[in-house]
Design a protein around this motif. Structure first.
Motif, PDB file in Angstrom:
ATOM      1  N   PRO A   1       0.799  -1.237   0.000  1.00 53.73           N
ATOM      2  CA  PRO A   1       0.000   0.000   0.000  1.00 53.73           C
ATOM      3  C   PRO A   1       0.834   1.291   0.000  1.00 53.73           C
ATOM      4  O   PRO A   1       0.356   2.314  -0.481  1.00 53.73           O
ATOM      5  CB  PRO A   1      -0.831  -0.095   1.287  1.00 53.73           C
ATOM      6  CG  PRO A   1      -0.239  -1.189   2.087  1.00 53.73           C
ATOM      7  CD  PRO A   1       0.497  -2.083   1.171  1.00 53.73           C
ATOM      8  N   VAL A   2       2.043   1.239   0.533  1.00 52.35           N
ATOM      9  CA  VAL A   2       2.817   2.489   0.618  1.00 52.35           C
ATOM     10  C   VAL A   2       3.651   2.750  -0.637  1.00 52.35           C
ATOM     11  O   VAL A   2       4.350   3.757  -0.727  1.00 52.35           O
ATOM     12  CB  VAL A   2       3.742   2.513   1.863  1.00 52.35           C
ATOM     13  CG1 VAL A   2       2.925   2.502   3.133  1.00 52.35           C
ATOM     14  CG2 VAL A   2       4.737   1.364   1.827  1.00 52.35           C
ATOM     15  N   LEU A   3       3.590   1.839  -1.601  1.00 49.54           N
ATOM     16  CA  LEU A   3       4.343   2.051  -2.845  1.00 49.54           C
ATOM     17  C   LEU A   3       3.371   2.344  -3.983  1.00 49.54           C
ATOM     18  O   LEU A   3       2.238   1.834  -3.993  1.00 49.54           O
ATOM     19  CB  LEU A   3       5.178   0.811  -3.183  1.00 49.54           C
ATOM     20  CG  LEU A   3       6.224   0.375  -2.157  1.00 49.54           C
ATOM     21  CD1 LEU A   3       6.985  -0.858  -2.661  1.00 49.54           C
ATOM     22  CD2 LEU A   3       7.216   1.484  -1.845  1.00 49.54           C
TER      23      LEU A   3
ATOM     24  N   GLU B   1       6.150   1.561  -8.480  1.00 48.03           N
ATOM     25  CA  GLU B   1       7.098   0.937  -7.535  1.00 48.03           C
ATOM     26  C   GLU B   1       6.718  -0.499  -7.206  1.00 48.03           C
ATOM     27  O   GLU B   1       7.582  -1.356  -7.020  1.00 48.03           O
ATOM     28  CB  GLU B   1       7.168   1.772  -6.254  1.00 48.03           C
ATOM     29  CG  GLU B   1       7.913   3.087  -6.468  1.00 48.03           C
ATOM     30  CD  GLU B   1       7.633   4.115  -5.391  1.00 48.03           C
ATOM     31  OE1 GLU B   1       8.377   5.092  -5.313  1.00 48.03           O
ATOM     32  OE2 GLU B   1       6.644   3.943  -4.633  1.00 48.03           O
TER      33      GLU B   1
END
Lengths: 195, 388
Positions: A60-62, A66
């Motif tokens: 989720p944070v990329l 990415e």
């Protein structure tokens, strides 16, 4: 295909080198992967297997870009080469315009397409898909299945898919049925009715 | 590996509140650590700067400070004739026989009394201390009841204004000058004529003798001469060495205090970091499974989570150090245990304090993160994937 608890996912995990058998051997492309050490197996997976999961399993944070780039970090490609590969994979799934979006900003169907791009970006030998349409609405599921069919036909990727979805099964070149851990060419009666 | 770094960093950003609270805990510890070490450093710097390398302090043997020392006039005369003493421009020996006593004065802020060093000076006292500059009025004349005060005293104590009189040693003394001695200990002293102070305080002996060496290298000869002379019970120290020793006890006390507080606090901060990282691992089990499935090995997973915890520590360290560095603008005035007198000094940051604080905070991140990271790396891929 097979009913819940029949061992479909376990079989898929074994083929993909995620799990190890208690006995016997698993030979993929002439290599007995049940004999590989943990690190060797990780490398083997990175080189040979592309994963498509039911719940997409994106980080989720990329960003989409990415996420697709992630498996390429394990290769020796330069940053520029990685970028090229990622863009090719994203355009293959039709999401090159969404590469800067985070998974939370994409629909379920789009997330699964990013996941497919991540699975094919390293050009693996086999794509394994565990219920790839299980979490999608009808339209998105259709798009994803069409995309997978195209990949299989246009770039000749072998896809091993576990599914409950008869529409997904229809796209398959061959269907195997699993019941209580036993593989068969034809489904058991009870399951056939269900299909 | 760049992407891995981003992964760790963005995960911290994604959990803003947890990250901020954990980092705040760590920054508090670093702040306490840095501040107290800065205080000890400031104290040492102030006292060490007070001395001049080529100056020699002579005090009674085994006296720890000038306050406890006594040198009678006869012994002082013997020292005065030493050939190692430098000659001033007017042909006089650059030597000062001084008296140091303590009196109590009322502080401006707290109205409470505090010990202040009174120094009886000779003609050469000012010339021997080039760091002391007169900023207001003039120096006290010999033979009069005049005094000059250091800037630290003028700022911190009542009635230290030119023209005002102070009453101590049964006499009235008029303030005629204010001097600034920079960051040195003289800033916390009051100076007046030694020959007036001695009868006023009923002292028959000087406290110390200060002189400038003719040649810096002659210190050892002087020291041997004076310490082996059977007529003398004195010892000689370079002025820098003398003041360094003055700061030892208190600086050590501050350092031990700082380290003790830091150890106690850091246990709390490390546990906080550990809880944060364990919950990060628990929340991201599915992600760990995915990364492992994609081919990342156990070591990489360990590294990613450890990196996250180290970053957490580093953020805490930078914030704590920043807050600590603001303390430099504060001047502390307190009693030096060793001389029993008031001394004002600043918190002082050094490169060593910066890197030690950062190293310490990253160390807390490491200790807090290693077990959770290890747990993350030991997860079974299949089990972890089921968590998604």
């Amino acid at each position: 295909m097979g009913p819940s608890g029949s061992g479909k996912s376990t079989l898929l995990n074994l083929i993909a080198g995620l799990d190890k058998p208690d006995s016997g051997s698993i030979i993929v492309q002439g290599i007995d992967i049940s004999l590989l050490l943990e690190t060797e197996l990780a490398k083997w997976r990175a080189d040979n297997i592309g994963f498509i999961f039911q719940f997409y399993n994106l980080i989720p944070v990329l960003t989409a870009f990415e996420n697709v780039e992630l498996p390429l970090i394990l290769t020796r490609l330069s940053k520029n080469e990685r970028k090229k590969h990622v863009l090719t994979a994203l355009s293959l799934v039709g999401l090159d315009d969404r590469m800067d979006h985070y998974p939370g900003q994409l629909s379920g169907g789009q997330q699964q397409r990013v996941a497919i791009a991540r699975a094919v970006v390293t050009d693996p030998v086999i794509l394994v898909a565990d219920e790839p349409t299980g979490d999608l609405d009808r339209l998105s599921a259709r798009d994803v299945l069409n995309l997978m069919e195209n990949l299989s036909k246009s770039i000749g990727k072998t896809i091993v898919m576990v599914t409950h979805d008869p529409r997904a099964a229809k796209k398959a070149g061959s269907i195997m049925y699993l019941d209580k851990g036993v593989l068969a060419d034809v489904p058991q009666t009870s399951f056939q009715e269900c299909v | 590996m760049g992407l891995l770094f981003f992964y760790s960093f963005r995960n911290l950003l994604a959990r803003k509140l947890t990250t901020s609270l954990t980092a705040a805990g760590m920054s508090l510890v670093v702040f306490v650590f840095a501040s107290i070490v800065m205080l000890a450093e400031g104290l040492e710097k102030t006292l060490v700067d007070t001395g001049t390398y080529d100056n020699v302090v002579v005090i009674r043997r085994s006296a720890v400070s000038e306050v406890q020392s006594g040198i009678d006039r006869e012994q002082a005369s013997i020292v005065e004739t030493s050939p190692q003493i430098a000659i001033g421009e007017e042909g006089q020996n650059l030597i000062a026989k001084e008296l140091v006593v303590l009196i109590t004065l009322e502080k401006k802020k707290s109205n409470s009394p505090a010990n202040v060093t009174i120094r009886g000076i000779s003609e050469n006292s000012l010339a021997l201390r080039p760091q002391v500059k007169l900023i207001e009025g003039r120096m006290p004349r010999s033979g009069t009841s005049e005094i000059a005060a250091g800037l630290g005293i003028a700022k911190g104590f009542k009635n230290i204004v030119i023209g005002q009189t102070l009453f101590f040693a049964l006499r009235h003394w008029t303030v005629v000058g204010i001097f600034d001695a920079g960051s040195t200990g003289y800033n916390s002293e009051i100076w007046g004529d030694v020959e007036q102070f001695m009868p006023a305080f009923r002292r028959l002996v000087y406290s110390s003798i200060l002189f400038k060496l003719r040649k810096s290298s002659e210190f050892e000869i002087f020291k041997i001469n004076i310490e082996t002379d059977p007529r003398l019970t004195l010892e000689a120290k370079r002025e820098t060495q003398y003041y360094r020793e003055q700061s030892e006890m208190m600086a050590k006390f501050l350092r031990v205090l700082g380290e003790t507080l830091t150890i106690v606090f850091s246990v709390g901060a490390v546990v906080g970091a550990m809880i944060t990282m364990y919950s990060a691992v628990a929340n991201r089990t599915g992600e760990i499974g995915t990364l492992r499935a994609l081919g990342f090995n156990r070591a990489t997973i360990l590294l990613a989570f450890l990196l996250e915890s180290l970053l957490l520590g580093l953020i805490g360290g930078i914030v704590g150090l920043f807050l600590g560095s603001l303390m430099q603008f504060i001047t502390v005035s307190t009693t030096n245990f060793q001389t029993f007198s008031e001394l004002s000094f600043n918190f002082r940051i050094t490169f060593e304090i910066i890197y030690k604080s950062l190293l310490f905070s990253v160390g807390m991140g490491f200790v807090g993160g290693i077990l959770p990271a290890f747990r993350a790396s030991r997860m079974s891929v299949v089990e972890a994937l089921k968590e998604n």
